[in-house]
Motif scaffolding. Structure first.
Motif, PDB file in Angstrom:
ATOM      1  N   MET A 454       0.825  -1.216   0.000  1.00  0.00           N
ATOM      2  CA  MET A 454       0.000   0.000   0.000  1.00  0.00           C
ATOM      3  C   MET A 454       0.865   1.274   0.000  1.00  0.00           C
ATOM      4  O   MET A 454       0.577   2.260  -0.686  1.00  0.00           O
ATOM      5  N   ALA A 455       1.963   1.221   0.791  1.00  0.00           N
ATOM      6  CA  ALA A 455       2.876   2.383   0.794  1.00  0.00           C
ATOM      7  C   ALA A 455       3.517   2.580  -0.567  1.00  0.00           C
ATOM      8  O   ALA A 455       3.726   3.714  -1.022  1.00  0.00           O
ATOM      9  N   ALA A 456       3.848   1.448  -1.254  1.00  0.00           N
ATOM     10  CA  ALA A 456       4.437   1.554  -2.604  1.00  0.00           C
ATOM     11  C   ALA A 456       3.452   2.202  -3.567  1.00  0.00           C
ATOM     12  O   ALA A 456       3.828   3.033  -4.404  1.00  0.00           O
ATOM     13  N   ARG A 457       2.155   1.790  -3.433  1.00  0.00           N
ATOM     14  CA  ARG A 457       1.162   2.408  -4.310  1.00  0.00           C
ATOM     15  C   ARG A 457       1.018   3.909  -4.009  1.00  0.00           C
ATOM     16  O   ARG A 457       0.859   4.728  -4.927  1.00  0.00           O
ATOM     17  N   LEU A 588       7.366   8.532   2.233  1.00  0.00           N
ATOM     18  CA  LEU A 588       6.745   7.235   1.927  1.00  0.00           C
ATOM     19  C   LEU A 588       7.813   6.167   1.679  1.00  0.00           C
ATOM     20  O   LEU A 588       7.651   4.996   2.021  1.00  0.00           O
ATOM     21  N   GLY A 589       8.907   6.556   1.067  1.00  0.00           N
ATOM     22  CA  GLY A 589      10.005   5.597   0.861  1.00  0.00           C
ATOM     23  C   GLY A 589      10.560   5.090   2.185  1.00  0.00           C
ATOM     24  O   GLY A 589      10.885   3.910   2.344  1.00  0.00           O
ATOM     25  N   GLN A 590      10.668   6.063   3.133  1.00  0.00           N
ATOM     26  CA  GLN A 590      11.142   5.641   4.460  1.00  0.00           C
ATOM     27  C   GLN A 590      10.169   4.658   5.108  1.00  0.00           C
ATOM     28  O   GLN A 590      10.566   3.673   5.739  1.00  0.00           O
ATOM     29  N   ILE A 591       8.863   4.955   4.923  1.00  0.00           N
ATOM     30  CA  ILE A 591       7.855   4.034   5.491  1.00  0.00           C
ATOM     31  C   ILE A 591       7.986   2.657   4.874  1.00  0.00           C
ATOM     32  O   ILE A 591       7.951   1.618   5.557  1.00  0.00           O
ATOM     33  N   ILE A 592       8.156   2.614   3.564  1.00  0.00           N
ATOM     34  CA  ILE A 592       8.290   1.314   2.873  1.00  0.00           C
ATOM     35  C   ILE A 592       9.516   0.565   3.390  1.00  0.00           C
ATOM     36  O   ILE A 592       9.493  -0.648   3.655  1.00  0.00           O
ATOM     37  N   GLY A 593      10.621   1.315   3.581  1.00  0.00           N
ATOM     38  CA  GLY A 593      11.839   0.656   4.107  1.00  0.00           C
ATOM     39  C   GLY A 593      11.600   0.097   5.499  1.00  0.00           C
ATOM     40  O   GLY A 593      12.058  -1.002   5.836  1.00  0.00           O
ATOM     41  N   SER A 594      10.898   0.924   6.309  1.00  0.00           N
ATOM     42  CA  SER A 594      10.618   0.439   7.671  1.00  0.00           C
ATOM     43  C   SER A 594       9.760  -0.824   7.659  1.00  0.00           C
ATOM     44  O   SER A 594       9.994  -1.777   8.408  1.00  0.00           O
ATOM     45  N   VAL A 595       8.708  -0.791   6.786  1.00  0.00           N
ATOM     46  CA  VAL A 595       7.829  -1.969   6.720  1.00  0.00           C
ATOM     47  C   VAL A 595       8.585  -3.193   6.225  1.00  0.00           C
ATOM     48  O   VAL A 595       8.410  -4.315   6.713  1.00  0.00           O
TER      49      VAL A 595
END
Length: 684
Positions: A454-457, A588-595
């Motif tokens: 979802m973060a990637a989208r 958002l990239g940071q969120i994706i990395g964290s996930v």
């Protein structure tokens, strides 16, 4: 005032002021020329009349001198005087002594037109007369005529020993006023008698009845002065019975020129005649008769040609005014109508209405270029604003989706925290519930993958929004460049106007040179002088029109410069939004990395649970790490929510800015399309 009114006033001023000045100058020159002509004519006639009177008297003096010096006259006076002294002058003796003299003198008088002849001795006794129409008594100086001009001229001639002329006077027994000439008869230096001739009035009246050069109403008036009265001595053109019957008291407002003449004055000017009519008069003094002469012509007759010229000039001026008004209205309408339409469209665009449609109004020259440029600008703005409005709607939708996704992720992280607490509470039961924990960790791992997806989208959506904002910035730059092109074209128009002004100045100089050469050529250059004046008038009109065009172009440049500044501000706002979008993408990239990091930890926990060799302590530590990751994720999601709120505010502001523009049904028109005409909305 509108352009129509101003142009019409300028046209009228440029065309009518020279016409009026020229008409006034021509009228003044014509009046001066006519006055000089009339003055010269009247003075010439007056001088001619004085010369004729002088010649008349000179001839009569010569005639009476011949008579007085004739031997027959001397002999007749001596014989009659001697017979009268002896008392033997009977009718028979008189007839005998007068016989030869009578035959001679009657022929002479008939030949020269004399009315009567008298012979007196030195004591004023009557010796001979051709007609007995006057009662002179025994002696002239003591008889009934002693107080008349007849007696006075006799006395002056006898005393001065020369010929004398009397004034005109009426006498009892004569039907007309009479004029007498007296000449002494000398013998050996002694006065023995006096010859008196009565001059006939016919020839003298013919002098004053000649009206040559005086028109249909002009005349010559002869007057003499008796005391405080001025007496007309000859008939006038308008009063044949005026001789010695018409009298005017000196100082009256009538016959002012004649009053000056009888006082010995000479001159020319306007005066009031005996009919109370204004006249142009020349007055002079005739010393031979001691008369005042007034040669005059009625003012209305003298100025008849001037009045006709003034009437014709007035008609021509009226026709010129009508023609100039019509031409000025046509020219002003051809210039003002396109400019008015362009101003109306620009005003509607400034108010946010981009729905102006094209009409079939044609405009030549620079006005057509202006209409074409404004039409193209309106079309481009309509297309650009339409795309911006659509983009703002898409951005608002994307921001809403991102906000919903972030809230879902926040809820998911909250679930992560709850699961972690449950895992910590179940550590003591790890042995019994290990299988259940493995299943739970698998579910958590699955949820983490879904959050990552979802973060990637969301990041992909932000990338699309970034591209859209970049296109918006490029479109804004395109508008600024097009407005700059419009400004450059306006500057080019200024160059053209400057060139036209120079050409007008050169044309004006050429017309002045041509006028000078035409003046040098005299009457052969009159036609070319008219052409030169018309060229100079057209050059002046061109200069005035170029000044108006230059002013309107400067106003358009000012409006275009203001538009460029506004578009620059709008471009800066779009670039700021692009920067914000880029920041959100990074977050958002940071969120994706964290996930994705959580996914790896979940795998480790799962592996640890499977082997269970590391014991409950390792599970507790893993759960601690899991709790910390959940907290970090919560913080990241809160920051993501703030960024999303900022994005929504920016998109809302952009939508509010462009919402005031109305693009109608033509928002999809390609910029620059339909620029092949210079026609716009026409209002009746």
């Amino acid at each position: 005032m509108s352009i129509n009114v101003r142009l019409m006033l300028w046209f009228l001023a440029i065309s009518l002021i020279p016409c009026i000045v020229l008409t006034l100058l021509n009228n003044d020159r014509a009046v001066r020329s006519l006055e000089r002509s009339v003055r010269s004519q009247l003075l010439s006639v007056g001088a001619s009349k004085v010369t004729q009177l002088d010649n008349f008297i000179r001839n009569r003096r010569g005639d009476i001198a011949v008579i007085s010096q004739a031997p027959r006259t001397t002999q007749t006076i001596e014989d009659l005087s001697a017979a009268m002294a002896k008392g033997t002058l009977t009718d028979a003796v008189r007839q005998e002594k007068e016989k030869l003299f009578r035959q001679w003198i009657l022929g002479y008088m008939e030949a020269y037109g004399y009315a009567n002849l008298y012979l007196f001795d030195a004591d004023s006794r009557l010796l001979y007369r051709t007609k007995a129409d006057l009662d002179v008594g025994d002696r002239l100086l003591s008889g009934p005529l002693k107080d008349t001009e007849f007696a006075e001229v006799f006395e002056r001639s006898r005393m001065l020993l020369q010929s004398e002329v009397s004034d005109y006077q009426t006498y009892p027994g004569l039907n007309e006023p009479a004029l007498f000439l007296a000449q002494p008869v000398l013998k050996e230096g002694t006065v023995i008698g006096v010859v008196v001739l009565q001059v006939g009035n016919g020839e003298l009246y013919r002098i004053f009845s000649d009206f040559s050069g005086l028109g249909e109403k002009g005349e010559t008036v002869a007057v003499t002065r008796k005391g405080d009265q001025m007496i007309f001595v000859t008939p006038t053109r308008h009063d044949p019975k005026a001789a010695f019957t018409r009298k005017i008291r000196m100082g009256e407002n009538r016959s002012t020129a004649a009053q000056k003449a009888v006082q010995g004055d000479r001159g020319y000017g306007r005066a009031i005649d005996y009919r109370d009519e204004p006249v142009l008069a020349a007055w002079t003094y005739a010393p031979a008769f001691r008369w005042g002469l007034q040669v005059k012509q009625d003012l209305d007759e003298a100025y008849e040609s001037i009045y006709s010229q003034r009437l014709l000039s007035g008609l021509l001026l009226a026709l010129t005014t009508a023609a100039v008004v019509w031409v000025a209205w046509r020219v002003a309408r051809s210039i003002a109508r396109p400019v008015r339409e362009a101003a109306l469209i620009a005003d509607r665009v400034a108010d946010g209405d981009l729905t102006a449609v094209c009409a079939n109004l044609k405009a030549p020259g620079e006005a057509g270029i202006l209409l074409q440029a404004i039409r193209k600008m309106t079309t481009d703005l309509r297309s650009l604003i339409g795309r911006i409005q659509k983009s703002s709607v898409a951005l608002m939708s994307t921001a809403t989706e991102i906000a919903a996704t972030s809230k879902q992720q926040e809820q998911t992280v909250y679930d992560y925290g709850a699961s972690t607490n449950e895992a910590a509470a179940a550590v003591n039961e790890i042995s019994a519930t290990s299988k259940q924990l493995v299943e739970t960790m698998s579910e958590v791992n699955l949820l983490a993958r879904e959050a990552s997806q979802m973060a990637a989208r969301g990041q992909a959506s932000l990338g699309g929004m970034d591209q859209t904002m970049r296109q918006l910035a490029e479109s804004t730059g395109s508008i600024g460049s097009k407005l700059s092109v419009i400004s450059e074209r306006a500057a080019n128009i200024n160059l053209v106007v400057t060139t036209i002004t120079k050409v007008a100045d050169q044309t004006n100089l050429l017309s002045i040179n041509a006028a000078i050469e035409a003046e040098k050529a005299g009457e052969y250059g009159l036609g070319f002088l008219v052409v030169a004046r018309e060229i100079r008038r057209l050059a002046d009109q061109t200069a005035v029109a170029t000044l108006d065009i230059e002013r309107m172009v400067k106003e358009m440049q000012y409006s275009v410069s203001a538009g460029v500044m506004e578009m620059d501000k709008f471009s800066e706002q779009v670039r700021n939004v692009v920067t914000d979008v880029q920041k959100i993408g990074g977050q958002l990239g940071q969120i994706i990395g964290s996930v994705q990091g959580l996914d790896e930890r979940f795998d480790s926990v799962t592996e640890g649970m499977k082997v269970q060799s590391q014991g409950a302590e390792q599970i507790r530590e893993a759960m601690m790490r899991l709790s910390e990751g959940a907290q970090q994720t919560t913080v990241s999601l809160r920051e993501f929510n703030k960024a999303t709120d900022h994005l929504r505010e920016a998109v809302g502001g952009l939508k509010e800015e462009v919402s005031r523009f109305s693009v109608g049904q033509s928002a999809e028109v390609t910029p620059g399309a339909g620029t092949s005409g210079a026609s716009f909305l026409s209002r009746a």
